[in-house]
Design a protein around this motif. Structure first.
Motif, PDB file in Angstrom:
ATOM      1  N   GLU A  63       0.844  -1.185   0.000  1.00 49.54           N
ATOM      2  CA  GLU A  63       0.000   0.000   0.000  1.00 49.54           C
ATOM      3  C   GLU A  63       0.883   1.240   0.000  1.00 49.54           C
ATOM      4  O   GLU A  63       1.680   1.451   0.918  1.00 49.54           O
ATOM      5  CB  GLU A  63      -0.904   0.015   1.229  1.00 49.54           C
ATOM      6  N   VAL A  89       1.099   4.976   0.525  1.00 50.41           N
ATOM      7  CA  VAL A  89       0.408   6.088   1.177  1.00 50.41           C
ATOM      8  C   VAL A  89       1.051   7.369   0.671  1.00 50.41           C
ATOM      9  O   VAL A  89       2.153   7.718   1.081  1.00 50.41           O
ATOM     10  CB  VAL A  89       0.505   5.980   2.721  1.00 50.41           C
ATOM     11  N   PHE A 137      -0.297  12.224   3.725  1.00 42.50           N
ATOM     12  CA  PHE A 137      -0.407  11.912   5.144  1.00 42.50           C
ATOM     13  C   PHE A 137      -0.178  13.157   5.982  1.00 42.50           C
ATOM     14  O   PHE A 137       0.400  14.127   5.531  1.00 42.50           O
ATOM     15  CB  PHE A 137       0.598  10.822   5.546  1.00 42.50           C
ATOM     16  N   THR A 189      -1.258  10.744  11.807  1.00 45.01           N
ATOM     17  CA  THR A 189      -1.783   9.554  11.139  1.00 45.01           C
ATOM     18  C   THR A 189      -0.635   8.648  10.695  1.00 45.01           C
ATOM     19  O   THR A 189      -0.701   7.433  10.862  1.00 45.01           O
ATOM     20  CB  THR A 189      -2.646   9.952   9.932  1.00 45.01           C
ATOM     21  N   ALA A 190       0.418   9.235  10.130  1.00 42.92           N
ATOM     22  CA  ALA A 190       1.566   8.441   9.690  1.00 42.92           C
ATOM     23  C   ALA A 190       2.199   7.718  10.869  1.00 42.92           C
ATOM     24  O   ALA A 190       2.536   6.527  10.768  1.00 42.92           O
ATOM     25  CB  ALA A 190       2.593   9.337   9.002  1.00 42.92           C
ATOM     26  N   GLU A 236       0.837   6.749  13.700  1.00 42.97           N
ATOM     27  CA  GLU A 236      -0.031   5.648  14.124  1.00 42.97           C
ATOM     28  C   GLU A 236      -0.005   4.496  13.127  1.00 42.97           C
ATOM     29  O   GLU A 236       0.110   3.336  13.526  1.00 42.97           O
ATOM     30  CB  GLU A 236      -1.463   6.156  14.289  1.00 42.97           C
ATOM     31  N   GLU A 237      -0.102   4.815  11.847  1.00 47.27           N
ATOM     32  CA  GLU A 237      -0.152   3.776  10.817  1.00 47.27           C
ATOM     33  C   GLU A 237       1.178   3.025  10.706  1.00 47.27           C
ATOM     34  O   GLU A 237       1.197   1.797  10.638  1.00 47.27           O
ATOM     35  CB  GLU A 237      -0.521   4.412   9.479  1.00 47.27           C
ATOM     36  N   ILE A 238       2.273   3.739  10.722  1.00 52.96           N
ATOM     37  CA  ILE A 238       3.593   3.114  10.622  1.00 52.96           C
ATOM     38  C   ILE A 238       3.862   2.247  11.850  1.00 52.96           C
ATOM     39  O   ILE A 238       4.325   1.114  11.724  1.00 52.96           O
ATOM     40  CB  ILE A 238       4.691   4.181  10.426  1.00 52.96           C
ATOM     41  N   SER A 251       1.697   0.824  13.929  1.00 53.48           N
ATOM     42  CA  SER A 251       0.819  -0.341  13.887  1.00 53.48           C
ATOM     43  C   SER A 251       1.330  -1.378  12.894  1.00 53.48           C
ATOM     44  O   SER A 251       1.350  -2.582  13.172  1.00 53.48           O
ATOM     45  CB  SER A 251      -0.596   0.092  13.510  1.00 53.48           C
ATOM     46  N   HIS A 252       1.768  -0.920  11.737  1.00 53.88           N
ATOM     47  CA  HIS A 252       2.277  -1.807  10.691  1.00 53.88           C
ATOM     48  C   HIS A 252       3.548  -2.531  11.148  1.00 53.88           C
ATOM     49  O   HIS A 252       3.683  -3.737  10.963  1.00 53.88           O
ATOM     50  CB  HIS A 252       2.540  -0.987   9.424  1.00 53.88           C
ATOM     51  N   LEU A 259       3.677   0.708   2.776  1.00 55.66           N
ATOM     52  CA  LEU A 259       3.442  -0.352   3.756  1.00 55.66           C
ATOM     53  C   LEU A 259       3.566  -1.681   3.019  1.00 55.66           C
ATOM     54  O   LEU A 259       2.808  -1.964   2.085  1.00 55.66           O
ATOM     55  CB  LEU A 259       2.051  -0.211   4.373  1.00 55.66           C
ATOM     56  N   PRO A 276       0.392  -5.039   3.705  1.00 54.20           N
ATOM     57  CA  PRO A 276      -0.380  -4.539   4.844  1.00 54.20           C
ATOM     58  C   PRO A 276      -1.547  -5.424   5.267  1.00 54.20           C
ATOM     59  O   PRO A 276      -2.142  -5.173   6.303  1.00 54.20           O
ATOM     60  CB  PRO A 276      -0.906  -3.191   4.325  1.00 54.20           C
TER      61      PRO A 276
END
Length: 121
Positions: A3, A5, A8, A12-13, A15-17, A19-20, A117, A120
């Protein structure tokens, strides 16, 4: 099945990074000399644009960064090409895309931002 992205915001980045990476999957990032937080140019990560890979997170909360470039030991000590960082150390040097018309990651400077990602799902 990766994915890309393209656009961003920092929160948000982060949190997303995070979590990934906690799922055991790497993230490819692009950085530049400009620190978006300070508006200053420096050479901490690159002389212009540079691709890095975030590999994971240690038990102590440090992010594992793979850097293909040879770095000055005066800045990074003995860490060499694998560095342990705080995400806040690199996030200001990451940048979102500013154009939506192109589809290729490296088609132009304005379309080469964002992060990828890996697997993902």
């Amino acid at each position: 099945n990766n994915e890309y992205v393209r656009f961003f915001d920092d929160e948000t980045a982060k949190e997303e990074i995070t979590s990934h990476l906690l799922k055991g999957r790497p993230v490819i990032i692009e950085v530049r000399r400009l620190n978006r937080s300070t508006g200053q140019y420096d050479k901490i990560w690159t002389n212009s644009y540079h691709t890095l890979v975030l590999l994971g997170i240690t038990d102590s909360g440090k992010y594992i960064l793979a850097d293909p470039a040879n770095r000055d030991r005066g800045i990074f000590g003995e860490q060499g090409r694998i560095k342990l960082i705080d995400l806040s150390d690199i996030l200001p040097y990451m940048y979102p895309c500013t154009e939506t018309g192109m589809s290729s990651y490296f088609e132009s400077k304005n379309t080469s931002g964002g992060y990828i990602l890996i697997e993902p799902y």
